[in-house]
Design an enzyme around this catalytic site. Structure first.
Site, PDB file in Angstrom:
ATOM      1  CG  ASP A   1     -11.792  -8.487 -22.881  1.00 12.93           C
ATOM      2  OD1 ASP A   1     -12.523  -7.483 -22.777  1.00 12.93           O
ATOM      3  OD2 ASP A   1     -10.556  -8.446 -22.782  1.00 12.93           O
TER       4      ASP A   1
ATOM      5  CG  HIS B   1      -5.705 -12.398 -19.624  1.00 14.76           C
ATOM      6  ND1 HIS B   1      -4.535 -12.110 -18.976  1.00 14.76           N
ATOM      7  CD2 HIS B   1      -6.454 -11.279 -19.536  1.00 14.76           C
ATOM      8  CE1 HIS B   1      -4.568 -10.873 -18.508  1.00 14.76           C
ATOM      9  NE2 HIS B   1      -5.727 -10.347 -18.824  1.00 14.76           N
TER      10      HIS B   1
ATOM     11  CG  PHE C   1      -3.784 -13.372 -28.646  1.00 16.74           C
ATOM     12  CD1 PHE C   1      -4.851 -13.725 -29.462  1.00 16.74           C
ATOM     13  CD2 PHE C   1      -3.959 -12.339 -27.747  1.00 16.74           C
ATOM     14  CE1 PHE C   1      -6.064 -13.052 -29.379  1.00 16.74           C
ATOM     15  CE2 PHE C   1      -5.159 -11.653 -27.662  1.00 16.74           C
ATOM     16  CZ  PHE C   1      -6.217 -12.012 -28.482  1.00 16.74           C
TER      17      PHE C   1
ATOM     18  NE  ARG D   1      -3.878 -10.343 -14.493  1.00 18.19           N
ATOM     19  CZ  ARG D   1      -4.307  -9.157 -14.909  1.00 18.19           C
ATOM     20  NH1 ARG D   1      -3.730  -8.556 -15.930  1.00 18.19           N
ATOM     21  NH2 ARG D   1      -5.329  -8.561 -14.330  1.00 18.19           N
TER      22      ARG D   1
ATOM     23  CB  SER E   1      -2.256  -8.035 -19.836  1.00 14.57           C
ATOM     24  OG  SER E   1      -3.180  -7.046 -20.211  1.00 14.57           O
TER      25      SER E   1
ATOM     26  CD  GLU F   1      -0.310 -11.825 -31.217  1.00 15.35           C
ATOM     27  OE1 GLU F   1      -0.462 -11.830 -32.467  1.00 15.35           O
ATOM     28  OE2 GLU F   1      -0.870 -10.995 -30.481  1.00 15.35           O
TER      29      GLU F   1
ATOM     30  NE  ARG G   1      -8.812  -9.131 -16.770  1.00 15.66           N
ATOM     31  CZ  ARG G   1     -10.013  -8.695 -16.387  1.00 15.66           C
ATOM     32  NH1 ARG G   1     -11.010  -9.541 -16.166  1.00 15.66           N
ATOM     33  NH2 ARG G   1     -10.231  -7.407 -16.231  1.00 15.66           N
TER      34      ARG G   1
END
Lengths: 279, 317
Positions: B120, B112, B86, B13, B40, B61, B170
């Site tokens: 998560d 991610h 998302f 990322r 992020s 989104e 990530r």
């Protein structure tokens, strides 16, 4: 001027009725309800170039969010000169640019986004409006949405964003005809005061009570234009009659997505004289 | 066997963030959108240098995808940034109608992705996104393997007309591809030459494939390793040429076997040269909470799993 517009309205109604009759499908009710609005917008209000370019630089733009009223959109575009009027004859046929719902996919001049799956048009318009600001393009972005369409949540993301980010070169019109497929909006999912909702989201809200009256529409659009570029997005609540101009299609949701029979077509056409020549 | 050195582990990322920052300096039409995940997605440098070309959408989104579509109409090249989950499943219909079907030049940049999101858990670990995106007509699907390649891909897609899904992740992983690489959409990268088995990998599994190749080499097995960063359009020639030599193939990806790279490879082979294939992928399951390394081990997405699959597929020749 008003007489010219009225004759386009009459011809557009005929186009709508003949298009849906020929293929026995399509959405005449909402199309007829928005005929005066779109005729006025395209022929009197928007500054446009009918030599279509996707980027619409230094032109006003229009996005149809409730894409199912494609018959009125196609007729208005064709009668304005975007593409040959005869092409209305291909509506919903195999290999046509006039798909059931509008699309850019077949390259039909005048269409800048696909719509039909509801609730997406305002977001697209916001992007186009913000691109205009980045490009120092002072022209405006117009949209049209159904009232039932406001039940889609994405609208409220867009409505919230528009005022928060001061997208004030946007004029969004809601077609308040009080009807959706399953019946009256007040029976399907009552939405309360749409005016209060837009005001709560910090929009400038104008009401056009006679949404099928050309003079009222033009006055409303004139006022909207004056109120644009003042830090807030502008909403027009346009109270229309679904099926307007055809007596048996009014005061009901029955003609949302139904085509007339041969007899019904003849009856409907007799109420709307041919003015500019049928395609 | 070629040797690949880790030039210092980094997250993919951050490669996206660096690529976007460079685009901000070189391409005035590039704009960026984010749905409340600037940190992020490593977008802060772009924002600092180009505040007027950044759009903070908030946690919305669907609206972000529509706004991105609209921005293209004014000649902009929008890069949207949020998590892979998302960026795809949550907004599938918006992408389908307003971007893909409308032929809009939007770059959907998704961080991610996969199990390596880690703790998560499954609500955020999408393993279906490659499938969702590759099924959309006209959509280009890219899954980069390290920092350098993600940066190069980010820069390259700005000049690649059309809707693109760029998938990255990530965790901090080995950075081993050249920093000056030219990224060619749709062009496979040959990493190792071999004769016994072809290993085609995408994303984080490419480094694992190289590690597997070393282990296999010690066992006397010669593996050909190909980095398939572009899943659609797929470099079919690179795959067919390789299996013509090796006669069997392992596909490796951080994704469900349904809808992933492996299925695209299987179709290519079935139409031309039916070939024994093993799939290193998740087995139609959701993920769970744990460290990335624990999850990649539990779900069989590492060098050891690629070695096992290679040995198995060679037996099937």
């Amino acid at each position: 001027m008003m007489q010219d517009l009225q004759s386009i309205v009459s011809q557009t109604r005929r186009d709508i009725l003949r298009m849906v009759h020929k293929v026995n499908s399509g959405h005449p009710g909402g199309s007829l309800g928005c005929t005066e609005f779109l005729v006025a917008l395209y022929n009197e209000v928007m500054e446009i170039d009918i030599d279509f370019k996707m980027d619409g630089e230094n032109e006003d733009l229009f996005f149809l969010s409730n894409g199912h009223i494609s018959p009125v959109f196609y007729s208005v575009l064709a009668r304005r000169g975007y593409f040959p009027v005869d092409e209305l004859n291909t509506f919903r046929l195999l290999d046509s640019r006039l798909q059931g719902h509008p699309t850019t996919h077949e390259g039909l001049p005048g269409v800048r986004i696909a719509s039909g799956s509801l609730g997406q048009g305002m977001s697209v318009a916001l992007g186009a409006a913000q691109a205009k600001k980045l490009n120092n393009d002072s022209k405006l972005v117009y949209t049209l949405h159904g009232d039932g369409e406001l039940q889609e949540g994405q609208n409220w993301e867009a409505i919230m964003y528009a005022s928060a980010k001061k997208v004030d070169n946007l004029i969004a019109t809601i077609d308040l005809n009080g009807q959706q497929i399953d019946g009256a909006t007040n029976d399907v999912l009552p939405m309360g005061s749409i005016k209060a909702k837009f005001e709560a989201f910090d929009w400038i809200v104008l009401e056009v009570k006679e949404g099928n009256n050309l003079e009222a529409i033009l006055n409303g659009l004139k006022e909207a234009k004056e109120k644009a570029n003042n830090g807030k997005p502008v909403c027009i609540l346009l109270e229309t009659m679904m099926g307007n101009g055809v007596d048996f299609m009014m005061h009901t949701h029955a003609w949302h997505g139904k085509a007339p029979s041969d007899e019904q077509l003849a009856n409907a056409l007799s109420q709307n004289p041919e003015t500019l020549g049928d395609y | 066997m070629k040797e690949y050195k880790n030039q210092g582990s980094k997250d993919t990322r951050s490669g996206f963030g660096a690529g976007l920052t460079e685009l901000g300096r070189t391409n005035p039409n590039v704009v960026a959108l984010c749905a409340d995940l600037i940190g992020s997605l490593k977008m802060q440098d772009f924002i600092n240098e180009n505040p007027e070309r950044f759009f903070q959408i908030g946690i919305a989104e669907a609206n972000m995808m529509g706004i991105a579509a609209g921005l293209t109409i004014g000649g902009k090249i929008p890069f949207t940034g949020t998590f892979a989950n998302f960026s795809t499943g949550r907004v599938y219909d918006q992408i389908r109608q307003s971007i893909a079907y409308s032929n809009k030049n939007v770059k959907i940049c998704a961080s991610h992705a996969g199990l390596t999101l880690g703790e998560d858990g499954a609500t955020h670990q999408i393993l279906e996104d490659i499938g969702l995106m590759k099924m959309l007509p006209g959509m280009t699907v890219i899954n980069t393997c390290d920092y350098n390649q993600t940066k190069a891909a980010t820069i390259a897609i700005a000049d690649y007309e059309g809707s693109v899904y760029l998938r990255f992740g990530r965790p901090v992983v080995a950075n081993f591809t050249p920093s000056d690489q030219k990224f060619e959409v749709g062009k496979a990268v040959h990493l190792q030459k071999g004769t016994d088995v072809t290993i085609v990998a995408t994303g984080h599994l490419v480094w694992e494939a190289l590690e597997a190749c070393k282990i296999l080499n010690k066992k006397g097995i010669s593996a050909e390793v190909i980095n398939i960063h572009t899943i659609k359009p797929l470099d079919e020639k690179a795959i067919l040429d390789s299996v013509a030599k090796t006669g069997c193939i392992v596909t490796a990806e951080e994704h469900n076997f349904l809808g992933g790279l492996g299925e695209s490879v299987a179709r290519t082979l079935a139409l031309s040269t039916p070939t024994p294939q093993e799939f290193v992928a998740t087995n139609d399951t959701f993920g769970e909470s744990a460290t990335p390394a624990q999850l990649m081990d539990k779900y069989g997405l590492n060098a050891a799993a690629i070695v096992r699959a290679s040995e198995k597929v060679i037996q099937r020749k």
